[in-house]
Design an enzyme around this catalytic site. Structure first.
Site, PDB file in Angstrom:
ATOM      1  N   HIS A 270      24.777   5.552 -18.157  1.00 31.39           N
ATOM      2  CA  HIS A 270      23.622   5.643 -17.251  1.00 31.39           C
ATOM      3  C   HIS A 270      23.922   4.998 -15.898  1.00 31.39           C
ATOM      4  CE1 HIS A 270      20.799   6.141 -20.958  1.00 31.39           C
ATOM      5  NE2 HIS A 270      21.392   7.262 -20.621  1.00 31.39           N
TER       6      HIS A 270
ATOM      7  N   GLU B  14      25.958  19.245 -23.777  1.00 33.91           N
ATOM      8  CA  GLU B  14      26.619  18.276 -22.905  1.00 33.91           C
ATOM      9  C   GLU B  14      27.569  17.319 -23.631  1.00 33.91           C
ATOM     10  OE1 GLU B  14      23.947  15.144 -21.462  1.00 33.91           O
ATOM     11  OE2 GLU B  14      22.254  16.307 -22.204  1.00 33.91           O
TER      12      GLU B  14
ATOM     13  N   ASP C 273      19.501  20.256 -15.369  1.00 32.15           N
ATOM     14  CA  ASP C 273      20.273  19.086 -15.796  1.00 32.15           C
ATOM     15  C   ASP C 273      21.733  19.523 -15.962  1.00 32.15           C
ATOM     16  OD1 ASP C 273      21.176  16.736 -16.905  1.00 32.15           O
ATOM     17  OD2 ASP C 273      19.961  16.854 -18.722  1.00 32.15           O
TER      18      ASP C 273
ATOM     19  N   GLU D  78      27.998  19.589 -18.765  1.00 29.74           N
ATOM     20  CA  GLU D  78      26.636  19.849 -19.245  1.00 29.74           C
ATOM     21  C   GLU D  78      26.061  21.108 -18.610  1.00 29.74           C
ATOM     22  OE1 GLU D  78      23.766  16.795 -18.181  1.00 29.74           O
ATOM     23  OE2 GLU D  78      22.399  17.515 -19.735  1.00 29.74           O
TER      24      GLU D  78
ATOM     25  N   HIS E 169      19.566  18.035 -25.618  1.00 25.68           N
ATOM     26  CA  HIS E 169      18.130  17.729 -25.766  1.00 25.68           C
ATOM     27  C   HIS E 169      17.357  18.927 -25.256  1.00 25.68           C
ATOM     28  CE1 HIS E 169      18.310  16.934 -21.409  1.00 25.68           C
ATOM     29  NE2 HIS E 169      19.425  16.268 -21.660  1.00 25.68           N
TER      30      HIS E 169
ATOM     31  N   HIS F 243      27.021   9.714 -27.632  1.00 28.22           N
ATOM     32  CA  HIS F 243      25.686  10.310 -27.502  1.00 28.22           C
ATOM     33  C   HIS F 243      25.641  11.657 -28.209  1.00 28.22           C
ATOM     34  CE1 HIS F 243      27.005  13.146 -24.351  1.00 28.22           C
ATOM     35  NE2 HIS F 243      27.618  12.139 -23.759  1.00 28.22           N
TER      36      HIS F 243
ATOM     37  N   ASP G  62       0.813  -1.220   0.000  1.00 33.21           N
ATOM     38  CA  ASP G  62       0.000   0.000   0.000  1.00 33.21           C
ATOM     39  C   ASP G  62       0.845   1.269   0.000  1.00 33.21           C
ATOM     40  OD1 ASP G  62       0.986  -0.318   2.482  1.00 33.21           O
ATOM     41  OD2 ASP G  62      -0.889  -0.012   3.562  1.00 33.21           O
TER      42      ASP G  62
ATOM     43  N   ASP H 187      26.194  13.877 -12.733  1.00 32.49           N
ATOM     44  CA  ASP H 187      25.120  14.382 -13.601  1.00 32.49           C
ATOM     45  C   ASP H 187      23.871  14.402 -12.728  1.00 32.49           C
ATOM     46  OD1 ASP H 187      23.120  14.883 -15.442  1.00 32.49           O
ATOM     47  OD2 ASP H 187      23.867  13.442 -16.930  1.00 32.49           O
TER      48      ASP H 187
ATOM     49  N   ARG I 153      32.213  14.494 -18.844  1.00 33.13           N
ATOM     50  CA  ARG I 153      31.106  15.189 -19.505  1.00 33.13           C
ATOM     51  C   ARG I 153      30.924  16.524 -18.808  1.00 33.13           C
ATOM     52  NH1 ARG I 153      27.649  11.527 -19.477  1.00 33.13           N
ATOM     53  NH2 ARG I 153      26.311  11.921 -17.682  1.00 33.13           N
TER      54      ARG I 153
ATOM     55  N   TYR J  83      34.572   9.520 -23.322  1.00 30.80           N
ATOM     56  CA  TYR J  83      34.563   8.366 -22.412  1.00 30.80           C
ATOM     57  C   TYR J  83      35.563   7.340 -22.950  1.00 30.80           C
ATOM     58  CZ  TYR J  83      30.207  10.885 -21.843  1.00 30.80           C
ATOM     59  OH  TYR J  83      29.284  11.881 -21.714  1.00 30.80           O
TER      60      TYR J  83
ATOM     61  N   HIS K  92      14.069  15.301 -20.667  1.00 30.51           N
ATOM     62  CA  HIS K  92      14.154  15.214 -22.136  1.00 30.51           C
ATOM     63  C   HIS K  92      12.805  15.743 -22.616  1.00 30.51           C
ATOM     64  CE1 HIS K  92      17.347  11.801 -21.756  1.00 30.51           C
ATOM     65  NE2 HIS K  92      17.790  12.979 -21.372  1.00 30.51           N
TER      66      HIS K  92
HETATM   67  N1  GLY Z   1      20.692  13.564 -17.152  1.00 32.96           N
HETATM   68  C1  GLY Z   1      20.056  13.180 -18.316  1.00 32.96           C
HETATM   69  C2  GLY Z   1      20.738  13.702 -19.495  1.00 32.96           C
HETATM   70  O1  GLY Z   1      21.774  14.321 -19.362  1.00 32.96           O
HETATM   71  O2  GLY Z   1      20.263  13.594 -20.593  1.00 32.96           O
HETATM   72 MN    MN Z   2      21.065  16.127 -20.332  1.00 33.76          MN
HETATM   73 MN    MN Z   3      22.438  15.246 -17.517  1.00 36.21          MN
END
Ligand code: GLY
Ligand code: MN
Ligand code: MN
Length: 440
Positions: free
Chosen positions: A246, A387, A274, A410, A357, A353, A43, A263, A408, A391, A364
Site C-alpha cells: 500500500h 491482479e 483499477d 492488474e 475483488h 494477497h 471550514d 496501481d 503486479r 514481491y 472493492h
Molecule cells: N488498488 C486497489 C486494489 O488493487 O485492490
Molecule cells: Mn485491485
Molecule cells: Mn489496484
C-alpha cells in the site's frame, strides 16, 4: 486520445433499480441516506463523494439527501433533499430542490430535507418491515431509532411500528454484484481513461523523474478524460517501494535499472477502474526483471482464462497461485514440489494477497465471495479484478539478482455469457508492447 461525450444520466435506469429493490423487499419501507460532507480542516471540506448505495438507486449526487422507498402492491419512492436557496447557490452552486428533483429524477414525491424528522414517523406507521443500514454511523442510527420510537408511541392510537428491521445493504449488495448495461458502459469508459493514463505515465517515465511527477501525469489524464477523481490513492512505486503493497508516499526519485509499479484507476460517474502495470524506468527490462515479470504475466493469463460463467470465485486465484509457485521454484525462491509449496503456504512470502475483488461503484465493490460456505459462482455481469503479483524483498536467502523486484499486473474483467471481456485490455502489458511504447 479523444474521449466520447458523457450522456446525461437516464432516470429510468435508477427507477428500474428502485422497482427491483421494492420487488425483492416485497413489503415494508427502506431508508437509504447519501454520505455526509466531511470537514478536512477548519471550514474546508474533503471533495464530496455520494454514498454508493444511494447513488445506485437515485443517480442523485447532491449531499444531504435521503431516499425513502415504500414496497408493496404500489411501490413509491420519495426523495428528501436540500431546498432551493438563492443565497447558498451563489456561494456553492446549483441545487435541484425537491420539485425539480422529483420531476427530473422520477420520484413520486420529494420534500425538503429539513422535514425528514417530522415526516418519517408517518412513513413508518403500519409498515411491517424497515430496511435500513445500521452500525456504520452512530448519529444516523440514533435518528432512525428516534423515528421508530416516534411510531411506537402511537401504539394506543392503533398504529403499528415495523416489527422487522432488515439490512437493506444485503439486498443491494446482491443487486450491485450483477452490473446492468448502463453500469458496464460506464465501467468500459472508466477503463478507457485509466488505460490512457497508464500509457501516458509509461511515456513520461525516465530516470531522474519523481514518482510524484508520474502521479501527476495519471491525474492529468483522469481529469482530461472527464473522470471526477481517482477511485483510490494512486500507487507509484519505484524499485523496492513496489514491495510495499500500500505504498502511497509517491515521493522518491526513479532510478535507471529499477522497475516502476503503478496501481491507479479513475472513478468516472461513480464507477471505479483499477489497473496495475509494472515496467522498467529506463524502458528495458533486465534479464532478472523479465524472468519475474513473465511469471506474473503467465499467472495473470491463467487466472483470466478461468473467468467464465459457472466458474467458482476462487478458480482464478488457484490458477494464478499454481503458475506463480512453479515460477518461484524455478527462480530458487521456494523449494519442493508445486503441490508441497502450495500446501505449506511458503509462496506467501512473495505473494501475500488474493488475486482479485469485485469492482463497481466501490473499488472493492459490494457482494459476497462465499455463500453457505461455498465460493460464489461467476455470472454474466459480474466484474472483478485479476491482479497477481510477486514481491521479492531482499534477504531471507533470496538470490541477489531478484532482490527488491516487485511486480503486479492488474486488469478489470467482466464476466460475459460465454467467457469474459477484459475492460482494460488496451493497457500494454507484454514485454514487447511496453518496451515498444517506451521507445517512442
Ligand atoms: N488498488 C486497489 C486494489 O488493487 O485492490
Ligand atoms: Mn485491485
Ligand atoms: Mn489496484
Amino acid at each position: 486520445m479523444a474521449y466520447p461525450p458523457t450522456a446525461a444520466p437516464d432516470p429510468r435506469v435508477y427507477a428500474a433499480r428502485r422497482a427491483r429493490l421494492a420487488q425483492r423487499m416485497k413489503h415494508g419501507i427502506a431508508i437509504v441516506p447519501t454520505a455526509p460532507e466531511r470537514t478536512r480542516n477548519r471550514d474546508s471540506h474533503y471533495p464530496y463523494r455520494f454514498d454508493s448505495y444511494f447513488f445506485y438507486l437515485t443517480g442523485f449526487v447532491e449531499p444531504n439527501a435521503v431516499l425513502v422507498l415504500i414496497a408493496g402492491a404500489q411501490p413509491r419512492s420519495v426523495l428528501f433533499c436540500r431546498d432551493k436557496d438563492k443565497e447558498r447557490e451563489i456561494w456553492d452552486g446549483f441545487r435541484y430542490g425537491p420539485d425539480a428533483a422529483r420531476s427530473v429524477f422520477g420520484f413520486d414525491e420529494a420534500y425538503n430535507i429539513a422535514e425528514l424528522d417530522a415526516r418519517m414517523p408517518a412513513f413508518l406507521a403500519d409498515q411491517p418491515q424497515l430496511g435500513c443500514h445500521l452500525g456504520s454511523d452512530e448519529a444516523w442510527d440514533t435518528r432512525v431509532l428516534g423515528w421508530l420510537n416516534g411510531v411506537r408511541m402511537q401504539v394506543r392510537a392503533g398504529i403499528a411500528a415495523p416489527e422487522a428491521i432488515t439490512d437493506v445493504h444485503a439486498l443491494l449488495d446482491d443487486m450491485r454484484l450483477i452490473k446492468d448495461a448502463h453500469e458496464l458502459d460506464t465501467m468500459r469508459r472508466a477503463a478507457q481513461i485509466s488505460t490512457a493514463a497508464h500509457q501516458r505515465a509509461m511515456r513520461a517515465t525516465a530516470p531522474g523523474r519523481g514518482e510524484h511527477e508520474i502521479e501527476a501525469e495519471l491525474l492529468h489524464e483522469f481529469r482530461r478524460g472527464g473522470a471526477q477523481s481517482p477511485a483510490y490513492t494512486s500507487i507509484v512505486a519505484g524499485g523496492a517501494n513496489a514491495c510495499v503493497l500500500h505504498y502511497v508516499q509517491n515521493d522518491a526519485v526513479l532510478k535507471a535499472g529499477d522497475l516502476l509499479l503503478i496501481d491507479a484507476g479513475c472513478e468516472l460517474d461513480g464507477y471505479a477502474s483499477d489497473i496495475t502495470r509494472t515496467f522498467p524506468v529506463n524502458g528495458k527490462y533486465s534479464a532478472a526483471q523479465r524472468e519475474v515479470y513473465e511469471i506474473v504475466l503467465a499467472a495473470q493469463a491463467a487466472a483470466i482464462a478461468e473467468v467464465s460463467p459457472g466458474a467458482e470465485w476462487n478458480a482464478p486465484h488457484d490458477a494464478a497461485v499454481r503458475v506463480l509457485v512453479r515460477g518461484m521454484i524455478d527462480l530458487g525462491l521456494c523449494k519442493g514440489s508445486v503441490d508441497a509449496v502450495i500446501e505449506s503456504g511458503d509462496y506467501r512470502r512473495f505473494y501475500m494477497h488474493r488475486t482479485g475483488h469485485w469492482l463497481g461503484l466501490d473499488v472493492h465493490d459490494a457482494g459476497d465471495y462465499k455463500r453457505d460456505g461455498q465460493w460464489r459462482k461467476l455470472e454474466p455481469g459480474m466484474v472483478l479484478t485479476v491482479e497477481p503479483g510477486c514481491y521479492i524483498q531482499a534477504g531471507d536467502g533470496v538470490p541477489a539478482q531478484y532482490a527488491n523486484i516487485g511486480v503486479r499486473i492488474e486488469d478489470d474483467v467482466a464476466v460475459t455469457a460465454t467467457g469474459n471481456e477484459v475492460l482494460t485490455q488496451a493497457a500494454p502489458k507484454t514485454v514487447a508492447d511496453i518496451e515498444a511504447l517506451m521507445r517512442v
